[in-house]
Design a protein around this motif. Structure first.
Motif, PDB file in Angstrom:
ATOM      1  N   UNK A  73      10.240  -4.677 -14.315  1.00  0.00           N
ATOM      2  CA  UNK A  73      10.404  -4.627 -12.868  1.00  0.00           C
ATOM      3  C   UNK A  73       9.167  -4.108 -12.143  1.00  0.00           C
ATOM      4  N   UNK A  74       8.120  -3.699 -12.918  1.00  0.00           N
ATOM      5  CA  UNK A  74       6.927  -3.128 -12.288  1.00  0.00           C
ATOM      6  C   UNK A  74       6.258  -4.111 -11.324  1.00  0.00           C
ATOM      7  N   UNK A  75       6.262  -5.392 -11.694  1.00  0.00           N
ATOM      8  CA  UNK A  75       5.632  -6.387 -10.825  1.00  0.00           C
ATOM      9  C   UNK A  75       6.361  -6.495  -9.497  1.00  0.00           C
ATOM     10  N   UNK A  76       7.681  -6.398  -9.580  1.00  0.00           N
ATOM     11  CA  UNK A  76       8.488  -6.464  -8.371  1.00  0.00           C
ATOM     12  C   UNK A  76       8.264  -5.237  -7.489  1.00  0.00           C
ATOM     13  N   UNK A  77       8.181  -4.060  -8.124  1.00  0.00           N
ATOM     14  CA  UNK A  77       7.930  -2.825  -7.376  1.00  0.00           C
ATOM     15  C   UNK A  77       6.592  -2.909  -6.637  1.00  0.00           C
ATOM     16  N   UNK A  78       5.579  -3.454  -7.309  1.00  0.00           N
ATOM     17  CA  UNK A  78       4.265  -3.599  -6.684  1.00  0.00           C
ATOM     18  C   UNK A  78       4.363  -4.505  -5.462  1.00  0.00           C
ATOM     19  N   UNK A  79       5.091  -5.611  -5.575  1.00  0.00           N
ATOM     20  CA  UNK A  79       5.212  -6.509  -4.417  1.00  0.00           C
ATOM     21  C   UNK A  79       6.011  -5.865  -3.281  1.00  0.00           C
ATOM     22  N   UNK A  80       7.002  -5.016  -3.643  1.00  0.00           N
ATOM     23  CA  UNK A  80       7.735  -4.295  -2.607  1.00  0.00           C
ATOM     24  C   UNK A  80       6.810  -3.326  -1.861  1.00  0.00           C
ATOM     25  N   UNK A  81       5.909  -2.678  -2.602  1.00  0.00           N
ATOM     26  CA  UNK A  81       4.955  -1.762  -1.968  1.00  0.00           C
ATOM     27  C   UNK A  81       3.995  -2.537  -1.054  1.00  0.00           C
ATOM     28  N   UNK A  82       3.535  -3.696  -1.519  1.00  0.00           N
ATOM     29  CA  UNK A  82       2.643  -4.525  -0.702  1.00  0.00           C
ATOM     30  C   UNK A  82       3.354  -4.983   0.570  1.00  0.00           C
ATOM     31  N   UNK A  83       4.616  -5.371   0.435  1.00  0.00           N
ATOM     32  CA  UNK A  83       5.396  -5.802   1.600  1.00  0.00           C
ATOM     33  C   UNK A  83       5.506  -4.656   2.604  1.00  0.00           C
ATOM     34  N   UNK A  84       5.784  -3.452   2.100  1.00  0.00           N
ATOM     35  CA  UNK A  84       5.918  -2.291   2.967  1.00  0.00           C
ATOM     36  C   UNK A  84       4.618  -2.025   3.731  1.00  0.00           C
ATOM     37  N   UNK A  85       3.486  -2.290   3.081  1.00  0.00           N
ATOM     38  CA  UNK A  85       2.187  -2.044   3.721  1.00  0.00           C
ATOM     39  C   UNK A  85       1.702  -3.245   4.530  1.00  0.00           C
ATOM     40  N   UNK A  86       2.533  -4.290   4.599  1.00  0.00           N
ATOM     41  CA  UNK A  86       2.164  -5.453   5.413  1.00  0.00           C
ATOM     42  C   UNK A  86       1.100  -6.327   4.777  1.00  0.00           C
ATOM     43  N   UNK A  87       0.863  -6.174   3.466  1.00  0.00           N
ATOM     44  CA  UNK A  87      -0.197  -6.947   2.812  1.00  0.00           C
ATOM     45  C   UNK A  87       0.320  -7.797   1.647  1.00  0.00           C
ATOM     46  N   UNK A  88       1.604  -8.140   1.695  1.00  0.00           N
ATOM     47  CA  UNK A  88       2.132  -9.094   0.711  1.00  0.00           C
ATOM     48  C   UNK A  88       1.760 -10.483   1.198  1.00  0.00           C
TER      49      UNK A  88
END
Lengths: 178, 178, 178, 178
Positions: free
Chosen positions: C162-177
């Motif tokens: 799930x680490x890849x998903x967590x990273x994308x969630x963090x990117x989404x939160x920062x507006x850079x997904x």
């Protein structure tokens, strides 16, 4: 579901739970029950009356631990139904992001949030309630008060262990702290 | 209420609005409509089909501007009712904290969120929908898709101007981005 | 401080910790290390390489448990220094509100976030890093990649549990997904 | 950059801005400057002294409008440098998610947040400040006070137009509201 969860709870004897509480932080959920109008604006906030871990009676929000194997949103629903009854119809939030994290410590000095039994880390959510509530189990009473009443000296004085502060943090998050 | 707001909207003529759009960022709300289960978990997401500012048809979420004198939560409710019908029964969030802020620019390069007409700053909310929806006014169609469908290449390709990205940001916020 | 915390950690023997892990959800913190520019915009994201609970090597973010008596922000700092070195100069967030809560279960089916050892509830934060990092202790390697690389198939495939998903969630939160 | 932005500001004459302010909500950013310790915990909060829109002197946080074509994070940095000086070294947040949205209305009754000149929608952020501050331009004075002082009657009484409430909302978000 409640039965399954209750049996699951018994996987940990009282003695074992007591030992664990001296060794590990315990995962909790705190739910601040609110009534909202058609625009989502908070119109009132539900305050339980119950015996706190230190034996004192206090106004308090819904609170309880997350069991092994239980989802956070299952725990939220279970504790709300336990404290407000099964007709409460809570609106568990769509997002797992809590509005804050409350750290309860056996010492009242660390964060001001105090639980003499344990170190608990609580995910705190504001939960709109649509249905009819009746306080059940450990909760002796439930009152719905306006946001300004909830942060008034009268009600703040009736809340111990940091509960009054948690309520004001929830009001601030909802934009209705006076 | 809708009438009052409509008349309020006419305080600004089309020409005046057009001039303002070349001079000032415009306040918008974006609402991502979702269906949730009894635990609050997102089960599906509503995607409108509509003509975008650039003339293209695109899948899109509910979006519209905040009028002078209008509360953000009034604008949310008004645009949801305008796009999904008055029987949609949206659950406007209790907190004014948006899950993100989307900055639409006339140039597609600045943020990737693109609106050729204007610079708009949109407060984005996830809004659970309880009632029956029928796309109305500008919306040609509405489909409810699962979180995994919404982030699939098929639906992402049908969304332009950054709408696909906004949908994935909403899914991430709700913990259901695949 | 690290010494104090380490001795505190030994209050729980390996055997006791193992027993507790079969009975109670464990409180964790997940920290997504990022580099930001003068405007706060995320320019790159730090991915560790380490042996996961299941024995596999995986790209991963900083993660670790909160000890009894330890504040969440102390645990964040301790685990970041443990994985990135004491010169990392992390900017621990001012607010205790995590951007999401990640629920790791022994079964990969429950949430998709998987930890065969335990049920862990992790408070996830994005943490800007100002200083120099060198992966230490369990971390074999550290790479800084751009937001678009972090969500690319190449890096996503190198992340399990799930680490890849967590990273994308963090990117989404920062507006850079992307 | 400041020069570019200033010239950009002049795209709108004073008269035009005044007209727009009677017709459209204006996009604002509010920044609550804080000092944090190595663990990220807020230790003090910066309060400016300045003439408010109604002519009164008030303690206040950093605030200003977002220009046409300007990113929210550029506006945050610009207004912080304008009010606190260019050596302030603000830590603009990595995430565009504000901790709240403040709606200022010409009438003090709507939300309690009051701006007689306009309807403004402000994205509010807590911004840690690392450098040296000197109040500049419109700000007459800057004091750093502890969280408990900031929410005390003394300082709350010195803040008008809802500024005292905004400060307490920021403290609540950071877990340091008494």
């Amino acid at each position: 579901m409640s039965d399954i969860l209750d049996s699951r709870a018994t996987w940990l004897s009282d003695e074992e739970l007591s030992t664990a509480r001296e060794r590990l932080p315990i995962v909790y959920v705190d739910a601040v029950p609110v009534r909202v109008d058609a625009l989502g604006q908070v119109t009132s906030i539900g305050l339980l009356l119950r015996a706190m871990p230190n034996g004192q009676l206090s106004r308090a929000v819904v609170s309880g631990r997350v069991l092994y194997g239980e989802r956070v949103r299952d725990a939220l629903l279970r504790h709300i139904e336990k404290d407000l009854g099964i007709m409460a119809l809570p609106r568990v939030p769509a997002s797992p992001q809590p509005f804050t994290v409350v750290e309860y410590f056996p010492s009242p000095e660390v964060t001001g949030f105090h639980d003499p039994r344990q170190h608990a880390v609580a995910l705190a959510f504001v939960v709109p309630i649509d249905g009819d509530c009746e306080p059940s189990q450990d909760a002796l009473d439930l009152v719905w008060v306006s946001p300004s009443e909830a942060s008034s000296a009268q009600f703040q004085d009736e809340m111990s262990g940091g509960q009054g502060r948690l309520v004001r943090m929830a009001l601030a998050h909802c934009g209705v702290l006076n």
